[in-house]
Structures are given as structure tokens and as C-alpha cells.
Design a protein around this motif. Structure first.
Motif, PDB file in Angstrom:
ATOM      1  N   ARG A 167       3.947  39.501 131.663  1.00 38.60           N
ATOM      2  CA  ARG A 167       2.476  39.482 131.638  1.00 38.60           C
ATOM      3  C   ARG A 167       1.928  39.193 130.243  1.00 38.60           C
ATOM      4  NH1 ARG A 167      -0.367  41.830 135.973  1.00 38.60           N
ATOM      5  NH2 ARG A 167      -2.205  41.279 134.733  1.00 38.60           N
ATOM      6  N   THR A 168       2.758  39.321 129.227  1.00 38.01           N
ATOM      7  CA  THR A 168       2.327  39.013 127.849  1.00 38.01           C
ATOM      8  C   THR A 168       3.087  37.819 127.287  1.00 38.01           C
ATOM      9  OG1 THR A 168       3.960  40.525 126.879  1.00 38.01           O
ATOM     10  CG2 THR A 168       1.794  41.450 127.438  1.00 38.01           C
ATOM     11  N   HIS A 169       3.635  37.002 128.159  1.00 33.25           N
ATOM     12  CA  HIS A 169       4.515  35.898 127.772  1.00 33.25           C
ATOM     13  C   HIS A 169       3.973  35.109 126.572  1.00 33.25           C
ATOM     14  CE1 HIS A 169       7.508  32.677 128.689  1.00 33.25           C
ATOM     15  NE2 HIS A 169       6.585  31.921 128.104  1.00 33.25           N
ATOM     16  N   GLY A 170       4.752  35.050 125.491  1.00 32.24           N
ATOM     17  CA  GLY A 170       4.409  34.234 124.334  1.00 32.24           C
ATOM     18  C   GLY A 170       3.314  34.773 123.445  1.00 32.24           C
ATOM     19  N   GLU A 171       2.776  35.950 123.731  1.00 28.37           N
ATOM     20  CA  GLU A 171       1.672  36.492 122.933  1.00 28.37           C
ATOM     21  C   GLU A 171       2.210  37.164 121.670  1.00 28.37           C
ATOM     22  OE1 GLU A 171      -1.463  37.286 126.599  1.00 28.37           O
ATOM     23  OE2 GLU A 171      -0.903  38.937 125.287  1.00 28.37           O
ATOM     24  N   VAL A 172       1.599  36.821 120.535  1.00 21.21           N
ATOM     25  CA  VAL A 172       2.084  37.248 119.228  1.00 21.21           C
ATOM     26  C   VAL A 172       0.893  37.661 118.360  1.00 21.21           C
ATOM     27  CG1 VAL A 172       3.321  36.492 117.143  1.00 21.21           C
ATOM     28  CG2 VAL A 172       4.063  35.692 119.387  1.00 21.21           C
ATOM     29  N   LEU A 173       1.103  38.628 117.486  1.00 22.52           N
ATOM     30  CA  LEU A 173       0.066  39.107 116.581  1.00 22.52           C
ATOM     31  C   LEU A 173       0.098  38.343 115.260  1.00 22.52           C
ATOM     32  CD1 LEU A 173       0.600  42.901 117.255  1.00 22.52           C
ATOM     33  CD2 LEU A 173      -1.464  41.613 117.848  1.00 22.52           C
ATOM     34  N   PHE A 174      -1.094  37.936 114.781  1.00 22.57           N
ATOM     35  CA  PHE A 174      -1.232  37.199 113.523  1.00 22.57           C
ATOM     36  C   PHE A 174      -2.217  37.910 112.607  1.00 22.57           C
ATOM     37  CE2 PHE A 174       0.399  33.931 116.277  1.00 22.57           C
ATOM     38  CZ  PHE A 174       1.102  33.069 115.449  1.00 22.57           C
ATOM     39  N   TYR A 175      -1.998  37.750 111.303  1.00 22.62           N
ATOM     40  CA  TYR A 175      -2.996  38.152 110.311  1.00 22.62           C
ATOM     41  C   TYR A 175      -3.209  36.978 109.368  1.00 22.62           C
ATOM     42  CZ  TYR A 175      -5.431  40.718 106.636  1.00 22.62           C
ATOM     43  OH  TYR A 175      -6.366  41.136 105.721  1.00 22.62           O
ATOM     44  N   LYS A 176      -4.405  36.429 109.392  1.00 19.06           N
ATOM     45  CA  LYS A 176      -4.768  35.285 108.556  1.00 19.06           C
ATOM     46  C   LYS A 176      -3.748  34.153 108.657  1.00 19.06           C
ATOM     47  CE  LYS A 176      -7.691  37.756 105.267  1.00 19.06           C
ATOM     48  NZ  LYS A 176      -7.989  38.073 103.845  1.00 19.06           N
ATOM     49  N   GLY A 177      -3.391  33.819 109.869  1.00 15.74           N
ATOM     50  CA  GLY A 177      -2.534  32.672 110.114  1.00 15.74           C
ATOM     51  C   GLY A 177      -1.045  32.922 110.037  1.00 15.74           C
ATOM     52  N   GLU A 178      -0.610  34.156 109.749  1.00 17.76           N
ATOM     53  CA  GLU A 178       0.810  34.466 109.636  1.00 17.76           C
ATOM     54  C   GLU A 178       1.200  35.516 110.667  1.00 17.76           C
ATOM     55  OE1 GLU A 178       2.869  32.913 107.636  1.00 17.76           O
ATOM     56  OE2 GLU A 178       1.335  31.766 106.563  1.00 17.76           O
ATOM     57  N   VAL A 179       2.402  35.346 111.244  1.00 17.58           N
ATOM     58  CA  VAL A 179       2.939  36.360 112.146  1.00 17.58           C
ATOM     59  C   VAL A 179       3.115  37.663 111.365  1.00 17.58           C
ATOM     60  CG1 VAL A 179       4.893  37.002 113.632  1.00 17.58           C
ATOM     61  CG2 VAL A 179       4.133  34.615 113.514  1.00 17.58           C
ATOM     62  N   ILE A 180       2.672  38.772 111.929  1.00 15.93           N
ATOM     63  CA  ILE A 180       2.746  40.038 111.208  1.00 15.93           C
ATOM     64  C   ILE A 180       4.101  40.725 111.407  1.00 15.93           C
ATOM     65  CG2 ILE A 180       0.258  40.318 111.565  1.00 15.93           C
ATOM     66  CD1 ILE A 180       1.004  42.816 113.321  1.00 15.93           C
ATOM     67  N   ASP A 181       4.397  41.657 110.532  1.00 12.59           N
ATOM     68  CA  ASP A 181       5.564  42.513 110.683  1.00 12.59           C
ATOM     69  C   ASP A 181       5.116  43.705 111.524  1.00 12.59           C
ATOM     70  OD1 ASP A 181       8.101  43.481 110.453  1.00 12.59           O
ATOM     71  OD2 ASP A 181       8.042  43.838 108.292  1.00 12.59           O
ATOM     72  N   ALA A 182       5.257  43.576 112.833  1.00 15.37           N
ATOM     73  CA  ALA A 182       4.674  44.535 113.781  1.00 15.37           C
ATOM     74  C   ALA A 182       5.558  45.773 113.915  1.00 15.37           C
ATOM     75  CB  ALA A 182       4.449  43.873 115.130  1.00 15.37           C
ATOM     76  N   LEU A 183       5.538  46.610 112.903  1.00 13.07           N
ATOM     77  CA  LEU A 183       6.332  47.832 112.932  1.00 13.07           C
ATOM     78  C   LEU A 183       5.777  48.796 113.973  1.00 13.07           C
ATOM     79  CD1 LEU A 183       6.931  48.485 109.139  1.00 13.07           C
ATOM     80  CD2 LEU A 183       8.315  47.174 110.733  1.00 13.07           C
ATOM     81  N   PHE A 184       6.666  49.632 114.497  1.00 20.79           N
ATOM     82  CA  PHE A 184       6.249  50.676 115.429  1.00 20.79           C
ATOM     83  C   PHE A 184       7.164  51.878 115.248  1.00 20.79           C
ATOM     84  CE2 PHE A 184       8.929  47.557 117.612  1.00 20.79           C
ATOM     85  CZ  PHE A 184       9.946  48.328 118.154  1.00 20.79           C
ATOM     86  N   HIS A 185       6.727  53.027 115.719  1.00 22.16           N
ATOM     87  CA  HIS A 185       7.485  54.262 115.564  1.00 22.16           C
ATOM     88  C   HIS A 185       7.234  55.148 116.779  1.00 22.16           C
ATOM     89  CE1 HIS A 185       3.487  55.012 113.921  1.00 22.16           C
ATOM     90  NE2 HIS A 185       3.666  56.287 114.242  1.00 22.16           N
ATOM     91  N   THR A 186       7.963  56.240 116.868  1.00 23.32           N
ATOM     92  CA  THR A 186       7.900  57.064 118.076  1.00 23.32           C
ATOM     93  C   THR A 186       6.560  57.778 118.221  1.00 23.32           C
ATOM     94  OG1 THR A 186      10.282  57.424 117.956  1.00 23.32           O
ATOM     95  CG2 THR A 186       9.030  58.925 119.349  1.00 23.32           C
ATOM     96  N   ASP A 187       6.154  58.547 117.206  1.00 23.41           N
ATOM     97  CA  ASP A 187       4.923  59.327 117.301  1.00 23.41           C
ATOM     98  C   ASP A 187       4.379  59.605 115.906  1.00 23.41           C
ATOM     99  OD1 ASP A 187       3.238  61.187 119.250  1.00 23.41           O
ATOM    100  OD2 ASP A 187       3.608  62.320 117.420  1.00 23.41           O
TER     101      ASP A 187
END
Length: 382
Positions: free
Chosen positions: A200-220
Motif C-alpha cells: 500500500r506504500t509501494h515506492g514511497e520515500v521520505l525526502f528533506y530538501k530534495g535528498e532521501v532522509i536517514d529515516a531512523l526509528f526506535h522502539t519507544d
């Protein structure tokens, strides 16, 4: 940068850096995942159909194994041996037929496998990004969670993978299959709920000012996420501290005897003698101080002993004592030092339990992502 120009550059990069594949599709990037390293041997087979073995994809296969046959590859006297046949080069490429998948030590994977001779055998899975995510998302977030949380995780995982390609380039692959990058277990991990979230999110990517971001995530986050400068020492504009809808989540406590604490300090090159005092301001989420960041996480702690004093950062303490997070208080209790805190992980980017809470309150995956990553845009890359 114009979106379509950026898209062209991205696909050019994907084509010139990926090993040619008979099964890859030009409309989607391929990524290489290091499954194992330093193996003395590995067993491969096809789920159905023929298994093809190449020394390189420009030549004809050196072996074609019928369905039900197994390829046994091992290192003998610094040579690759494939079903007893000596291989002159330093790699083997193994592909299933069009109607099958490949098993590595009985675990099934999409795409194909390269075996590299590098201090034993390195097993590399070449897989399309969307297929890779199907084996990642259920290992990074419980598949039973709500669809919007799973979709947010899918976008974060996709963005992280594309941003961090070549992270392990010196070892012969893009990403590893552990929590150092993202946990990946191939087809054996796949669940319909997480596969649906990926699709459902096929190919969707996060950008910041034209660059792919380092989309870090953590548990809580424990109640508030962290800003990058308090973890990395440098500011990343889209990784800013944001408040959660719930405070003091995932409470935890760890106790360390005074003797054990002193020994660990000494091993870390911080001898104190006998501990006399610990100075750290009280924890208050969302209220910083000199020794705490705005989120309440520990920046520094002063330990005073009979032979001197030592200042340690929250990150140092988390590493030394294997603490779940840096959102903690410290106190004495008898002959022990007690660390008590909240949350789990580094606190940067998306909080998985926070995403779950937001989804249950009716937020969609786009709302969730824009909450945790400041000033970003969500774009369909392919």
C-alpha cells in the motif's frame, strides 16, 4: 532539485551499482543483503524448478541442478568447492528458475544469491527493495499492530534502506540482516498484514530538501523523542525532539552493585576508588537542564569517588551498563546503584510504540511520519 531529474539520477545509480540479474526489474531498485559471513559451508536448493549456478552472469551456468537436488558449497584449502567441483574464481552466483525461490540452509529467499570467498563464505541476497521490505517489516514491528502504524514503518524502512545503501560496501553488500541495519529474514518472516502495508506504500520515500532522509526509528521514546545533536553531536534538521501523546512509557529498572560499577568504570579507564556521590538533576520529560537534553535524556552524569571524579555521557552509560535508553534517573539503594527510566532505543526519528498509539487515535501513516520527521515530504519514487 526537480523530482523527475532526481528520479532519473536515482535509477541510473541503481543500475550501475547492482549486479546484473536475470530476475530483476528495471522499474525498481535492487539491494544486496549480507545474510551470513565467515561460513565454512552452505547448502542451497530451489523451492521448485531448476537451480542455476554461475561463475558470472555473462557466461553459461556451470551447473544446473534439477528440482529436489541440493548445492553444497564449502571452502577447502582456500578454494570454493561446489558439489565437489573446484571453482577457480572467488564467487558463485546461484539463481532459481522462473517458477521458484532459493533456499539458503533451508530458509527461503526471494531474488538470488551470491557467495563470496572472504575469510570463509559470505552469503549475499540480491533482492528487489519491495521484496526485501516484506522480510523486514514483520521483524521490526509486530504484524498484529494497526495498518497505519505498519504502513509508517514500511515507509521508514524503505527510506532507511535506500539512504544507507553501500553501508557495508567494503564487505561486499549494501546492508546486513541484523539490527545494525534492519532485521531481515526473507520469506520465512513474511506476514500478510505487513506485506499489505508494504504494497500500500509501494515506492514511497521520505525526502528533506530534495535528498532521501536517514529515516531512523526506535522502539519507544518514553514520552518524547530526541534531537540528533544530543546523540550524534551534530544537528540533522529532520531529526528533532517531538512530544508524544503518552508520557513515561515502557518503564524499566536496572541495578548494579557498587563493586560491579567500580570494576566497569576501571575497565573503561575511569578509576574512582570508592564511589561517594552521583550528581544528576531529576528527570522531567520535556524539561531540559545543564545535564539533561530538552527531552529529559541524560547528557552527562558526575561520579565522585575517593580518588577523583568522572563525567560520563548518557550514551556512555547506556553502552557500559546495557541500559534500554538514556531517559533515566540514578539513585543509591543499599549496596547498589539503581538506574530507572523509560522507553527503549536511541530516541531518534519514529517511535514504534508512539506510532502505534497515534494510529489507534485515528492518525494515518502520513500523519505519523510527518509527526516524527520534521519538515520532510513524502514522495513516490517509483
Amino acid at each position: 532539485m526537480n523530482r523527475y531529474f532526481r528520479l532519473c539520477i536515482f535509477f541510473f545509480f541503481a543500475v550501475i551499482t547492482a549486479l546484473p540479474s536475470q530476475t530483476s526489474a528495471s522499474w525498481q531498485p535492487e539491494i544486496t543483503i549480507g545474510l551470513s559471513q565467515g561460513l565454512s559451508g552452505v547448502h542451497l536448493s530451489s523451492t521448485s524448478g531448476v537451480l542455476y549456478v554461475y561463475e558470472d552472469l555473462e557466461s553459461k551456468p556451470i551447473l544446473e541442478l534439477p528440482q529436489g537436488s541440493e548445492l553444497n558449497v564449502r571452502i577447502l584449502r582456500d578454494q570454493i568447492m561446489a558439489n565437489g567441483q573446484e571453482i577457480k574464481g572467488d564467487q558463485l552466483i546461484i539463481q532459481p528458475g522462473a517458477d521458484g525461490f532459493i533456499r539458503v540452509n533451508h530458509a527461503p529467499y526471494r531474488g538470488y544469491i551470491t557467495l563470496l570467498k572472504r575469510k570463509g563464505l559470505t552469503v549475499v541476497n540480491h533482492v528487489l527493495v519491495e521484496d526485501y521490505l516484506c522480510g523486514v517489516v514483520p521483524k521490526e514491528m509486530p504484524p498484529s499492530w494497526s495498518a497505519e502504524a505498519l504502513r509508517a514503518q514500511s515507509v521508514a524502512a524503505r527510506t532507511f534502506a535506500l539512504k544507507n545503501r553501500k553501508r557495508h560496501a567494503s564487505e561486499g553488500f549494501d546492508l546486513c540482516s541484523t539490527s545494525h541495519c534492519q532485521v531481515y529474514e526473507g520469506m520465512s518472516a513474511e506476514m500478510w498484514t505487513t506485506t499489505e502495508a508494504v504494497n500500500r506504500t509501494h515506492g514511497e520515500v521520505l525526502f528533506y530538501k530534495g535528498e532521501v532522509i536517514d529515516a531512523l526509528f526506535h522502539t519507544d521514546s518514553g514520552g518524547m523523542t530526541e534531537s540528533s545533536e544530543n546523540v550524534w553531536g551534530s544537528s540533522v534538521p529532520y531529526l528533532c525532539a517531538v512530544i508524544e501523546s503518552q508520557m513515561q512509557t515502557q518503564p524499566w529498572e536496572r541495578s548494579v552493585s557498587l563493586d560491579a560499577l567500580m570494576q566497569k568504570m576501571e575497565k573503561s579507564g575511569k578509576p574512582l576508588g570508592t564511589l561517594k556521590e552521583i550528581r544528576l538533576s531529576p528527570l522531567s520529560i520535556g524539561k531540559g537542564s545543564g545535564d539533561r537534553s530538552l527531552s529529559g535524556r541524560v547528557r552527562s552524569v558526575l561520579f565522585i569517588g575517593t580518588t577523583g571524579s568522572v563525567v560520563l555521557s548518557g550514551n556512555d552509560l547506556r553502552s557500559i551498563f546495557s541500559l534500554p535508553s538514556t531517559l533515566f534517573d540514578i539513585r543509591f539503594r543499599g549496596g547498589e546503584v539503581i538506574f530507572s527510566g523509560y522507553g527503549s532505543g536511541h530516541g531518534l526519528g519514529l517511535s514504534q510504540w508512539g506510532a502505534k498509539e497515534l494510529a489507534e487515535k485515528g492518525k494515518n501513516y502520513k500523519d505519523i511520519l510527518l509527526h516524527y520527521y520534521s519538515g520532510v515530504t513524502l514522495e513516490k519514487l517509483y
